[in-house]
Design an enzyme around this catalytic site. Structure first.
Site, PDB file in Angstrom:
ATOM      1  N   ASP A 189      -3.649  -4.798  -9.122  1.00  0.00           N
ATOM      2  CA  ASP A 189      -3.366  -3.946  -7.989  1.00  0.00           C
ATOM      3  C   ASP A 189      -4.705  -3.351  -7.539  1.00  0.00           C
ATOM      4  O   ASP A 189      -5.680  -3.338  -8.311  1.00  0.00           O
ATOM      5  CB  ASP A 189      -2.386  -2.852  -8.422  1.00  0.00           C
ATOM      6  CG  ASP A 189      -2.153  -1.816  -7.348  1.00  0.00           C
ATOM      7  OD1 ASP A 189      -1.995  -2.202  -6.181  1.00  0.00           O
ATOM      8  OD2 ASP A 189      -2.139  -0.619  -7.682  1.00  0.00           O
ATOM      9  N   ASP A 191      -5.232  -0.155  -5.066  1.00  0.00           N
ATOM     10  CA  ASP A 191      -5.281   1.307  -4.988  1.00  0.00           C
ATOM     11  C   ASP A 191      -4.942   1.951  -6.325  1.00  0.00           C
ATOM     12  O   ASP A 191      -3.920   1.620  -6.951  1.00  0.00           O
ATOM     13  CB  ASP A 191      -4.301   1.814  -3.925  1.00  0.00           C
ATOM     14  CG  ASP A 191      -4.754   1.462  -2.512  1.00  0.00           C
ATOM     15  OD1 ASP A 191      -5.850   0.885  -2.373  1.00  0.00           O
ATOM     16  OD2 ASP A 191      -4.015   1.759  -1.550  1.00  0.00           O
TER      17      ASP A 191
END
Length: 406
Positions: A189, A191
């Site tokens: 991922d 963020d």
């Protein structure tokens, strides 16, 4: 009738275990084996470890007819080296490790004796045995790895998760075997995982709606709000922002500590790397290019007349979309899902973590920690390396070699 592995040596064969302990110095191992070479013995097993200059060397050999003379010779050699020597008669080789083999990685910052005692105790409670322990890192966290046998890895993972939470350390349990060392695909991922913070909140600062966007983001990350709907609501607040803000945000992005070390090390080992993001390609793609990342899946903000329209182009990369991206990356890389690693922190990463061979919750929300295969709570992304069996010494040596040849 199913085939079974033959024992390494017949139980009737007499053996001698030689153990030396003392201050390490050059030539100890060669001197002991020079002594053993004067006798008609076979080497069955060797184990050696050095801790802060203290050597422990264990050698298992077949016993000659005159084992007493061999014992005296080894003890004399040990005394000459200033070592304490212990010998023990026996029969046969080491007992084979039991089924249900696992690698247990323990990460602590710091790692305290109470935590190690609790983990070891819970392993014992399951009926399993710790066959070997080795330190694989001392910074930015202390990491030790235990080879454990005698219990199903899934059951062991459940038991150790309780102790990990109670003692505030991270514990990863993985089945032992060749797959752990196989070429893998690692998908992150973006963020709050690969980078610090949320890109959409950084964009919101340019639109003057940072607090409102942050509130909706928090609801989505906790799983309280559908991600696709939350994204549309947040992006709508960005309508009218100058598209130049995207370049400004890209320059403001700060990588999570250890991100460069992680990606650099994985590339050296031939791993392929992907990123999936509910964020935006205009920021993620340049970052991925900088880090040498192979695959990217993210949303794209619509731009018209040099300004954000408040809409997203194309299908939204949401919770199911992240898992689908992982599968697509794996197919493109020719890597089975069982040999993939997924790393994320929010509820929209859950499907991706479940689909991967190893799902890692990185500084994650409670709902994600509970669902993932393992969790890392230290703020260093390169701690993921230790879950793959890579030691810090190996990483540092590779970095030093590259520096010398540059």
């Amino acid at each position: 009738m199913p085939a079974t592995d033959p024992p390494a040596s017949k139980p009737s064969v007499s053996t001698l275990l030689v153990t030396l302990t003392g201050r390490d110095r050059p030539g100890v191992t060669s001197a002991v084996f020079d002594t053993l070479a004067r006798y008609p013995v076979e080497v069955l097993d060797v184990e050696q470890v050095v801790l802060r200059g203290r050597l422990v060397l264990g050698i298992l050999v077949t016993a000659p007819r005159d084992v007493g003379r061999l014992r005296q010779a080894v003890e004399k050699t040990g005394r000459g080296l200033g070592m304490y020597v212990e010998t023990e008669d026996g029969a046969g080789d080491n007992r084979p490790r039991r089924s249900g083999r696992s690698h247990v990685t323990v990460l602590g910052q710091p790692l305290r004796p109470k935590a190690v005692a609790a983990i070891a105790g819970r392993i014992s409670d399951t009926g399993a045995n710790i066959d070997r322990i080795v330190r694989i890192a001392r910074y930015p966290v202390v990491a030790i790895e235990m080879d454990v046998s005698g219990v199903d890895p899934d059951l062991l993972r459940q038991a150790l998760a309780i102790e990990a939470a109670a003692t505030q350390v991270d514990v990863a349990v993985q089945p032992a075997g060749l797959y752990r060392r196989a070429k893998r695909l690692v998908v992150l991922d973006v963020d709050s995982t690969l980078i610090q913070g949320e890109v959409i909140e950084m964009l919101a600062a340019h639109a003057g709606c940072e607090e409102e966007v942050a509130r909706v983001t928090a609801e989505a990350m906790r799983g309280e709000l559908d991600f696709a709907e939350s994204l549309r609501r947040r992006v709508a607040l960005l309508a009218g922002v100058d598209a130049g803000a995207l370049s400004e945000v890209r320059c403001e992005v700060r990588l999570t500590p250890g991100a460069r070390t992680l990606t650099r090390t994985l590339r050296r080992l031939g791993y392929q790397i992907g990123v999936v993001s509910g964020g935006f390609t205009q920021v993620v793609e340049p970052l991925a290019a900088e880090l040498g990342i192979d695959f990217v899946a993210a949303n794209r903000l619509e731009v018209a007349d040099g300004r954000l329209t408040g809409r997203v182009e194309g299908p939204i990369v949401d919770r199911p979309g992240k898992a689908e991206a992982l599968r697509g990356f794996a197919a493109a890389a020719g890597v089975p899902l069982s040999q993939t690693v997924a790393i994320g922190d929010g509820a929209n990463d859950l499907d991706m973590l479940a689909a991967a061979g190893l799902g890692v919750a990185f500084n994650a929300k409670p709902v994600v920690r509970e669902a993932a295969d393992t969790a890392v709570s230290v703020p260093y992304l390169d701690a993921i390396i230790y879950l793959l069996g890579i030691t810090r010494d190996e990483v540092d040596a590779a970095d030093a070699e590259t520096t010398e040849t540059a």
